[in-house]
Scaffold this motif. Structure first.
Motif, PDB file in Angstrom:
ATOM      1  N   SER A  70       0.828  -1.210   0.000  1.00 34.87           N
ATOM      2  CA  SER A  70       0.000   0.000   0.000  1.00 34.87           C
ATOM      3  C   SER A  70       0.861   1.259   0.000  1.00 34.87           C
ATOM      4  N   ILE A  71       1.919   1.249   0.807  1.00 37.51           N
ATOM      5  CA  ILE A  71       2.827   2.397   0.848  1.00 37.51           C
ATOM      6  C   ILE A  71       3.467   2.616  -0.521  1.00 37.51           C
ATOM      7  N   ALA A  90      -0.116   4.380   4.468  1.00 37.91           N
ATOM      8  CA  ALA A  90       0.534   4.941   3.284  1.00 37.91           C
ATOM      9  C   ALA A  90       0.503   6.471   3.319  1.00 37.91           C
ATOM     10  N   LYS A  91      -0.642   7.030   3.686  1.00 38.47           N
ATOM     11  CA  LYS A  91      -0.770   8.484   3.770  1.00 38.47           C
ATOM     12  C   LYS A  91       0.120   9.051   4.871  1.00 38.47           C
ATOM     13  N   GLN A 140      -4.203   1.991   3.622  1.00 40.93           N
ATOM     14  CA  GLN A 140      -4.000   3.294   2.993  1.00 40.93           C
ATOM     15  C   GLN A 140      -3.731   4.377   4.041  1.00 40.93           C
ATOM     16  N   PHE A 159       0.976   3.971  -3.153  1.00 36.88           N
ATOM     17  CA  PHE A 159       0.598   5.350  -2.852  1.00 36.88           C
ATOM     18  C   PHE A 159       1.719   6.313  -3.224  1.00 36.88           C
TER      19      PHE A 159
END
Length: 273
Positions: A23-24, A225-226, A222, A27
């Protein structure tokens, strides 16, 4: 904050074939970063939006090979995300010594080995950021997750020391401690078996079920990731970040202010022990 603040920074993410690492990577790539992930068996990964290098954090030769390959391709490494890790559960008394060592080899010694491999390159280029993915579990000794808590807690403390040692080289380091996220970590973790004749049978069995439910109902990766993206965009990152449910993050603060026995009773009640 603008998404093009750091165009084409090169990022290396260990354990990026699935879960939080994947996910990281996806992103950051969408935000314009040059992303490389790692996997112990990249050929088995059929779908990856970014290149996967072969790397096992417990084997020095694979670490050196992957880092050198990345440097040959890109000429620099701006961000390392130490994400590779394994779960381990069980009564400490009944957990085999070999499995304890394996957990520490991956969760503690592994990230340090990768850090040692990238530091000469970051020092030469005069900059770098290292983000160690730990766990909120690393802030407290959790029943039947004691070895996991210890391995992640050790990395948290080591990072504090590392940060000060690296100050003079313009290389920054931080910890990011996630809570429960909806990933496949439960399927890959080592479970000490629930033995029929074990004095821990009922308590461990119930706790194991509860832990798996927490992961299944966890937050979207996510969110992590953000958080990583925001940290990379922070000029001087803090030493510690926590990402997850408010209650999980709040539990760390409670440990700082509550008497030991009160906090212990709170955990016992939470795990129905």
């Amino acid at each position: 904050m603008k998404t093009d603040t750091y165009p084409q920074k090169t990022v290396l993410i260990t354990g990026a074939s699935s879960g939080i690492g994947k996910s990281i990577g996806e992103f950051l790539q969408d935000k314009g970063f040059k992303v490389y992930g790692t996997s112990r068996s990249p050929k088995k990964v059929t779908r990856s939006k970014f290149p996967l290098l072969s790397l096992d954090v417990t084997k020095n030769e694979t670490i050196s090979s992957a880092v050198n390959e990345l440097i040959e391709r890109e000429g620099r490494l701006d961000v390392l995300v130490n994400n590779a890790g394994v779960g381990i559960t069980g009564p400490i008394e009944e957990t085999p010594d070999e499995e304890i060592r394996k957990a520490f080899d991956t969760n503690y010694f592994g990230p340090i080995k990768v850090i040692k491999a990238v530091l000469p390159f970051m020092r030469k280029q005069g900059s770098g950021l290292i983000i160690n993915i730990t766990s909120i579990a690393g802030y407290m000794g959790l029943p039947y997750r004691g070895i996991y808590s210890a391995s992640k807690g050790a990395l948290e403390l080591t990072t504090e020391a590392f940060r000060m040692e690296l100050k003079g080289f313009n290389i920054q380091m931080t910890n990011v401690a996630p809570g429960d996220f909806a990933t496949n970590i439960a399927a890959g973790r080592y479970h000490a078996p629930v033995l029929e004749d074990s004095p821990y049978k009922k308590a461990y069995g119930n706790t194991l079920k509860l832990m798996n439910e927490h992961v299944d109902s966890g937050k979207d990766p996510q969110m992590m990731a953000k958080a990583i993206f925001e940290i990379i965009n922070t000029p001087e990152p803090k030493g510690h970040y926590k990402v997850g449910e408010l209650l999980q993050k709040f539990s760390i603060g409670l440990k700082r202010i509550l008497p030991d026995k009160v906090y212990e009773r709170m955990l016992l009640k939470h795990y129905k022990l």
